[in-house]
Design an enzyme around this catalytic site. Structure first.
Site, mmCIF file in Angstrom:
data_model
loop_
_atom_site.group_PDB
_atom_site.id
_atom_site.type_symbol
_atom_site.label_atom_id
_atom_site.label_comp_id
_atom_site.label_asym_id
_atom_site.label_seq_id
_atom_site.Cartn_x
_atom_site.Cartn_y
_atom_site.Cartn_z
ATOM 1 N N CYS A 94 40.357 42.235 53.456
ATOM 2 C CA CYS A 94 40.832 40.962 52.514
ATOM 3 C C CYS A 94 41.327 39.460 53.479
ATOM 4 O O CYS A 94 41.003 38.869 54.227
ATOM 5 C CB CYS A 94 41.082 40.697 51.122
ATOM 6 S SG CYS A 94 40.390 41.509 49.593
ATOM 7 N N HIS A 143 36.764 40.092 47.493
ATOM 8 C CA HIS A 143 36.701 42.131 47.058
ATOM 9 C C HIS A 143 35.941 42.770 46.607
ATOM 10 O O HIS A 143 36.202 42.322 44.849
ATOM 11 C CB HIS A 143 38.643 41.743 47.004
ATOM 12 C CG HIS A 143 38.701 43.439 46.744
ATOM 13 N ND1 HIS A 143 39.651 43.881 47.778
ATOM 14 C CD2 HIS A 143 38.395 44.246 45.961
ATOM 15 C CE1 HIS A 143 39.658 45.293 48.027
ATOM 16 N NE2 HIS A 143 39.408 45.644 46.050
ATOM 17 N N HIS A 157 32.285 47.858 52.650
ATOM 18 C CA HIS A 157 31.842 47.254 53.781
ATOM 19 C C HIS A 157 30.831 48.452 54.136
ATOM 20 O O HIS A 157 30.817 49.576 53.792
ATOM 21 C CB HIS A 157 33.000 47.475 55.041
ATOM 22 C CG HIS A 157 33.817 48.298 55.231
ATOM 23 N ND1 HIS A 157 34.753 49.623 54.292
ATOM 24 C CD2 HIS A 157 34.023 50.256 55.434
ATOM 25 C CE1 HIS A 157 35.283 50.719 54.171
ATOM 26 N NE2 HIS A 157 34.440 51.476 55.449
#
Length: 116
Positions: free
Chosen positions: A7, A46, A99
């Protein structure tokens, strides 16, 4: 999340070697590349992991996948790449922010998994 490493990277609070950015997605070079091409693609918002994603996350998940080929090609892997999303402890997810790793280069990346 205030303490989330990715983040902070997406917000520009921690430097990175940015490859791509739009309103929802941020992509940057891995700091310890495993292959000549090793890029991380993250949602700016997030999301802890693929396991915690919901149907409301479908648009950003789709965009992450859709830009992977372009980024791999632009960064030096035009003949293919591997896209990896590690999830949870068993999947060896080290940063608790969803990710995808784009890995590639001019040589094949090798076998998917080692046999146990």
């Amino acid at each position: 999340m205030d303490s989330c490493l990715f983040c902070k990277i997406a917000a520009g609070q921690i430097p990175s070697r940015k490859v791509y950015e739009d309103d929802e997605i941020f992509a940057f070079h891995d700091i310890k590349p495993a292959r000549p091409v090793h890029i991380l693609v993250i949602p700016k918002r997030h999301i802890t992991s693929l396991a915690s994603s919901t149907e409301t996350d479908l648009p950003v998940l789709g965009r992450m996948l859709a830009i992977a080929n372009r980024l791999a090609t632009e960064q030096g892997s035009p003949d293919g790449f591997r896209l990896i999303i590690n999830t949870g402890v068993i999947g060896h997810q080290e940063v608790q922010h969803l990710h995808a790793h784009i890995v590639g280069g001019s040589e094949p990346v090798g076998p998917m998994l080692k046999r146990v």
